[in-house]
Design an enzyme around this catalytic site. Structure first.
Site, PDB file in Angstrom:
ATOM      1  N   ASN A 123       0.819  -1.042   0.029  1.00  0.00           N
ATOM      2  CA  ASN A 123       0.060  -0.136   0.012  1.00  0.00           C
ATOM      3  C   ASN A 123       0.946   1.192   0.125  1.00  0.00           C
ATOM      4  O   ASN A 123       1.390   1.499   1.168  1.00  0.00           O
ATOM      5  CB  ASN A 123      -1.013   0.117   1.325  1.00  0.00           C
ATOM      6  CG  ASN A 123      -1.787   1.200   1.142  1.00  0.00           C
ATOM      7  OD1 ASN A 123      -1.669   2.284   0.650  1.00  0.00           O
ATOM      8  ND2 ASN A 123      -2.738   1.369   2.162  1.00  0.00           N
ATOM      9  N   ARG A 141       0.324   4.000   0.430  1.00  0.00           N
ATOM     10  CA  ARG A 141       0.179   5.555   1.327  1.00  0.00           C
ATOM     11  C   ARG A 141       0.621   4.772   2.846  1.00  0.00           C
ATOM     12  O   ARG A 141       0.434   5.912   3.711  1.00  0.00           O
ATOM     13  CB  ARG A 141      -1.447   5.527   1.140  1.00  0.00           C
ATOM     14  CG  ARG A 141      -1.825   5.977  -0.039  1.00  0.00           C
ATOM     15  CD  ARG A 141      -3.144   6.328   0.157  1.00  0.00           C
ATOM     16  NE  ARG A 141      -3.560   7.417   0.907  1.00  0.00           N
ATOM     17  CZ  ARG A 141      -4.680   7.588   1.461  1.00  0.00           C
ATOM     18  NH1 ARG A 141      -5.749   7.104   1.121  1.00  0.00           N
ATOM     19  NH2 ARG A 141      -4.828   8.619   2.345  1.00  0.00           N
ATOM     20  N   CYS A 142       1.166   3.643   2.994  1.00  0.00           N
ATOM     21  CA  CYS A 142       1.576   3.118   4.279  1.00  0.00           C
ATOM     22  C   CYS A 142       3.031   3.249   4.412  1.00  0.00           C
ATOM     23  O   CYS A 142       3.741   2.946   3.591  1.00  0.00           O
ATOM     24  CB  CYS A 142       1.032   1.814   4.297  1.00  0.00           C
ATOM     25  SG  CYS A 142       1.713   0.876   5.841  1.00  0.00           S
ATOM     26  N   SER A 143       3.427   3.737   5.502  1.00  0.00           N
ATOM     27  CA  SER A 143       4.895   4.154   5.740  1.00  0.00           C
ATOM     28  C   SER A 143       5.705   2.998   5.890  1.00  0.00           C
ATOM     29  O   SER A 143       6.820   2.850   5.392  1.00  0.00           O
ATOM     30  CB  SER A 143       5.012   5.171   6.807  1.00  0.00           C
ATOM     31  OG  SER A 143       4.535   4.541   8.181  1.00  0.00           O
TER      32      SER A 143
END
Length: 115
Positions: free
Chosen positions: A8, A10-12
């Site tokens: 993902n 958007r996931c750090s």
């Protein structure tokens, strides 16, 4: 052997895992699982590789978890997997697979064990 990252962007933690793989010379096949969720068979195989049950890989704070009453202990493994396929936001990330091995990138360094 192909390394696959269920990612993902958007996931750090997912971005950190991708960067770590690349730092180690690995260019994984990237599956943006929110756009292209794994099918039930693939997800079941990943769970077995991780030696986890479906709830162990679920993001329990996501709305579908509560809305679908997934905390119900009476739900079968296949029902939980089906919910994860239908609502991939429930799948914890990132997951890295290589051959018969898999690791959850929490922390990102844990994926190095399977390389």
């Amino acid at each position: 052997m192909t390394v696959t990252l269920y990612h993902n962007p958007r996931c750090s933690k997912s971005r950190q895992t991708l960067a770590l793989l690349q730092e180690h010379g690995v260019e994984p096949r990237i599956v943006e699982y929110l756009k292209t969720p794994p099918d039930a068979g693939t997800l079941d195989a990943i769970l077995k590789q991780l030696e986890m049950e479906p709830r162990d890989l679920m993001r329990r704070k996501e709305a579908p978890y509560k809305e679908l009453n997934l905390q119900d202990e009476g739900l079968s493994r296949s029902a939980l997997i089906a919910a994860m396929v239908e609502h991939p936001i429930l799948i914890e990330r990132p997951i890295v697979t290589k051959g018969s091995k898999a690791a959850l990138g929490r922390p990102p360094e844990s994926v190095l064990e399977i390389l």
